[in-house]
Design an enzyme around this catalytic site. Structure first.
Site, short mmCIF file in Angstrom:
data_model
loop_
_atom_site.label_atom_id
_atom_site.label_comp_id
_atom_site.label_asym_id
_atom_site.label_seq_id
_atom_site.Cartn_x
_atom_site.Cartn_y
_atom_site.Cartn_z
N ASP A 263 0.84 -1.22 0.00
CA ASP A 263 0.00 0.00 0.00
C ASP A 263 0.87 1.26 0.00
O ASP A 263 1.83 1.36 0.78
CB ASP A 263 -0.86 0.05 1.25
CG ASP A 263 -1.76 -1.15 1.44
OD1 ASP A 263 -1.35 -2.26 1.08
OD2 ASP A 263 -2.87 -0.98 1.98
N HIS A 265 -1.10 4.46 -0.72
CA HIS A 265 -2.17 5.35 -0.25
C HIS A 265 -1.92 6.84 -0.48
O HIS A 265 -2.02 7.65 0.45
CB HIS A 265 -2.43 5.11 1.24
CG HIS A 265 -3.34 3.94 1.49
ND1 HIS A 265 -4.64 3.90 1.07
CD2 HIS A 265 -3.13 2.76 2.13
CE1 HIS A 265 -5.20 2.76 1.44
NE2 HIS A 265 -4.29 2.04 2.08
N ASP A 292 -4.10 -0.56 -3.37
CA ASP A 292 -4.24 0.60 -2.48
C ASP A 292 -3.24 1.69 -2.81
O ASP A 292 -2.49 2.17 -1.94
CB ASP A 292 -4.14 0.17 -1.01
CG ASP A 292 -5.44 -0.44 -0.49
OD1 ASP A 292 -6.30 -0.78 -1.32
OD2 ASP A 292 -5.59 -0.60 0.73
N ASP A 295 -6.53 6.93 -2.06
CA ASP A 295 -7.29 7.15 -0.82
C ASP A 295 -6.36 7.47 0.35
O ASP A 295 -5.21 7.08 0.39
CB ASP A 295 -8.18 5.96 -0.46
CG ASP A 295 -9.51 5.96 -1.21
OD1 ASP A 295 -9.92 7.03 -1.69
OD2 ASP A 295 -10.13 4.88 -1.32
N ARG A 296 -6.94 8.19 1.31
CA ARG A 296 -6.28 8.61 2.55
C ARG A 296 -5.22 9.69 2.28
O ARG A 296 -5.35 10.80 2.74
CB ARG A 296 -5.71 7.43 3.32
CG ARG A 296 -6.79 6.48 3.87
CD ARG A 296 -6.22 5.52 4.89
NE ARG A 296 -7.23 4.65 5.45
CZ ARG A 296 -8.02 4.92 6.48
NH1 ARG A 296 -7.93 6.10 7.06
NH2 ARG A 296 -8.90 4.05 6.93
N ASN A 324 -8.42 -3.11 -2.21
CA ASN A 324 -9.78 -2.81 -1.77
C ASN A 324 -10.10 -1.32 -1.84
O ASN A 324 -11.27 -0.92 -1.77
CB ASN A 324 -10.04 -3.34 -0.35
CG ASN A 324 -9.23 -2.61 0.70
OD1 ASN A 324 -8.00 -2.56 0.63
ND2 ASN A 324 -9.90 -2.06 1.70
N HIS A 325 -9.07 -0.47 -2.02
CA HIS A 325 -9.33 0.97 -2.17
C HIS A 325 -9.41 1.39 -3.63
O HIS A 325 -9.66 2.57 -3.89
CB HIS A 325 -8.27 1.78 -1.44
CG HIS A 325 -8.57 1.95 0.03
ND1 HIS A 325 -9.29 3.01 0.53
CD2 HIS A 325 -8.29 1.17 1.08
CE1 HIS A 325 -9.42 2.88 1.83
NE2 HIS A 325 -8.81 1.76 2.20
N HIS A 392 -3.63 -8.46 -2.88
CA HIS A 392 -3.73 -7.37 -1.91
C HIS A 392 -4.17 -7.88 -0.54
O HIS A 392 -3.56 -7.55 0.48
CB HIS A 392 -4.70 -6.30 -2.39
CG HIS A 392 -4.80 -5.15 -1.44
ND1 HIS A 392 -3.78 -4.24 -1.26
CD2 HIS A 392 -5.77 -4.80 -0.55
CE1 HIS A 392 -4.12 -3.38 -0.33
NE2 HIS A 392 -5.32 -3.68 0.12
N ARG A 441 -11.78 -6.58 10.68
CA ARG A 441 -12.21 -5.38 9.96
C ARG A 441 -13.73 -5.27 9.86
O ARG A 441 -14.26 -4.21 9.58
CB ARG A 441 -11.66 -5.39 8.52
CG ARG A 441 -10.18 -5.38 8.42
CD ARG A 441 -9.76 -5.52 6.95
NE ARG A 441 -8.33 -5.66 6.84
CZ ARG A 441 -7.48 -4.64 6.72
NH1 ARG A 441 -7.94 -3.41 6.70
NH2 ARG A 441 -6.19 -4.85 6.63
N HIS A 468 -2.28 -4.68 2.53
CA HIS A 468 -3.58 -4.48 3.17
C HIS A 468 -3.53 -4.09 4.64
O HIS A 468 -4.52 -3.60 5.18
CB HIS A 468 -4.40 -5.76 2.99
CG HIS A 468 -5.87 -5.65 3.26
ND1 HIS A 468 -6.63 -4.57 2.87
CD2 HIS A 468 -6.75 -6.53 3.84
CE1 HIS A 468 -7.89 -4.77 3.21
NE2 HIS A 468 -7.99 -5.96 3.80
#
Length: 539
Positions: A263, A265, A292, A295-296, A324-325, A392, A441, A468
């Site tokens: 990730d 991000h 990923d 995002d963020r 997943n993002h 991921h 989660r 992840h």
């Protein structure tokens, strides 16, 4: 610690963030908790609060658990641990902790707020809205919660509206953007003075390394590409992704290496440092970004355009798995949708959203030479070579899933949903205990070391490499060496305090791990493009 390369060793690992659940309230009575227990629990809670303030979230969770074992009737400790679970992205555990706090004190507004946060982060909008409303019934003048309730309501309505109209759309956003270009509706701005794509004799754009390097420098200056170039880069990557199966086979030929990146991000300035360590793709070196990318972080556009530009330029040396993002629900909540629309407009976001569905779901990295040393107990391919399944999230809720099944998943135009093979590939996590368990989660499942071993033996896979999850050292070797987590966003969302890492695999299938630290970035906070009032809730 400075940047360093570490040879592969199963002894270098990081403990999982999940902890065994504390005793449930029903097992104890108030009479079982002495004054001494309460005093000791309060002392440990204070230590946990200090660890939390110092962003030592794993330590804080452990301390809160100890305090709960001494005094499970203190709602504030459960609530504090719920908040710590949010920081660790263990929203399923956070839901349970917040619910315990509410059970102990039905008028504890902060516990409802924490539970609403967990519901929101697992995309359960209706439940989040109900808890926000409960907070407002207890605190009618809380304007921040009122703002967050309004934002969550808008997100839910937008999600429901989009799902309804998606069924009516006949053409993909890729086709729509290509039609707009053909009609002259997205020509290059005449006053644009930045890096230029090359043009072919037929007037079509092409890409070269000089453009990519100039684009990166342009981004570092805080400048944006024109919309036409953004579309060309995304369409160029789309063309490459569309040629790939849901499970890509990547053969590491003699003299080649491949770096697996976790990730990132939207942490653009850390990605630039990471690429200075990995090097760019070449004939002898490839990169695999394991989901990923967005995002963020508040430079997700810059990150994804850089990765997609390399994919367009080097389609057989730059590989990108979906995370997943790279999904609509997550982009709507965690900032990428807002950032894409702010920087390049709604049609550009729709283009990204569709191309995300075309990205492969996993990659099988295959060594082409025998193991460099004694193979020991290593699981090898039928040809006697090492190979790694890079995905991921992780493995599945049932045994027997084969590589061929993954390869044939119909992914294009589809979102992962809340169940099924695609969801599990993008969402699941390893656990220390054997078997399978509920996800910490709140989405997907957790799979144990025996599950990993059976799956690797069935498919002739030497190990699973996944991302992840934050790991404080940047990576962790788990499940008796068969499952490795790699995470490449150092000091995640400016507060994790973790290192980043990547894994280099050579033609023998040997691995080395490189750690790196976060780099300074311009003064912009994470999730700067989320809906009003939501950034603080989701951090």
């Amino acid at each position: 610690m400075s940047d360093s390369s570490i040879p592969s060793s199963p002894s270098v690992s990081t403990a999982a963030t999940s902890l065994p659940p504390s005793p449930t309230i029903s097992k104890l009575s108030l009479a079982d908790v002495t004054d001494k227990d309460r005093q000791e629990a309060a002392k440990i809670k204070a230590e946990a609060n200090k660890a939390f303030t110092g962003h030592e979230f794993n330590k804080a969770a452990e301390l809160y658990s100890k305090a709960i074992e001494l005094n499970p009737f203190d709602a504030t400790i459960w609530c504090n641990r719920a908040y710590t679970r949010v920081k660790l992205e263990e929203h399923g555990y956070g839901l349970s902790d917040a619910a315990h706090a509410i059970q102990l004190d039905p008028n504890y507004s902060k516990a409802y707020y924490r539970r609403a946060t967990c519901y929101l982060q697992t995309l359960k909008y209706k439940q989040a809205i109900a808890d926000f409303k409960k907070v407002l019934s207890l605190e009618p003048n809380n304007q921040l919660v009122r703002q967050q309730l309004d934002s969550t309501t808008r997100i839910m309505r937008k999600s429901e509206f989009e799902k309804a109209i998606e069924m009516e759309e006949e053409t993909s956003s890729v086709e729509r953007c290509m039609a707009i270009i053909a009609e002259g509706g997205c020509d290059l701005d005449r006053d644009y003075k930045g890096p230029k794509l090359s043009t072919t004799e037929g007037g079509k754009y092409s890409i070269n390394l000089e453009f990519v390097n100039a684009m990166i420098e342009w981004f570092k200056e805080g400048k944006a590409l024109p919309k036409r170039y953004v579309w060309e880069i995304v369409l160029g990557a789309h063309q490459a992704f569309a040629q790939e199966e849901s499970l890509v086979t990547l053969n590491i030929e003699e003299g080649m290496t491949c770096d697996v990146i976790g990730d990132v991000h939207g942490q653009f300035y850390d990605v630039l440092h990471l690429f200075s360590l990995t090097g760019h793709p070449t004939d002898k070196h490839c990169l695999l970004m394991n989901g990923d990318l967005v995002d963020r972080g508040s430079w997700s556009i810059e990150v994804i355009l850089t990765a997609f530009a390399f994919k367009w330029l080097y389609p057989n040396r730059m590989y990108i798995n979906r995370g997943n993002h790279e999904t609509k629900d997550m982009n709507r909540t965690y900032g990428f949708e807002g950032e894409a629309k702010h920087k390049h407009g709604e049609q550009t976001y729709k283009l990204f959203a569709h191309v995300f569905t075309v990205m492969p779901l996993a990659t099988l990295i295959c060594a082409t030479k025998p193991p460099a040393g004694p193979a020991g107990n290593a699981i090898l391919s039928p040809e006697g070579k090492k190979r790694y399944f890079v995905v991921h999230g992780g493995l599945f809720s049932k045994d027997g899933v084969t590589l061929d099944e993954i390869r044939k998943i119909d992914r294009i135009g589809r979102q992962p949903g809340q169940e099924g093979l695609m969801c599990e590939l993008l969402w699941t996590d390893p656990q220390d205990m054997p078997g399978r368990g509920p996800s910490k989660r709140g989405v997907g499942i957790a799979f144990g070391p025996d599950v990993t071993k059976r799956w690797c033996q069935l498919n002739g896979v030497t190990g699973v490499i996944r991302s992840h999850e934050v790991r404080q050292d940047g990576y962790a070797i788990e499940h008796d060496g068969l499952c490795t987590t790699v995470f490449s966003a150092p000091n995640y969302v400016d507060q994790g305090g973790n290192k980043g890492a990547f894994i280099r695999i050579d033609d023998h299938g040997s691995q080395t791990y490189t750690q790196f630290d976060a780099k300074p970035h311009p003064p912009m906070k994470p999730m700067a493009y989320t809906s009003g009032g939501m950034a603080s809730l989701l951090m």
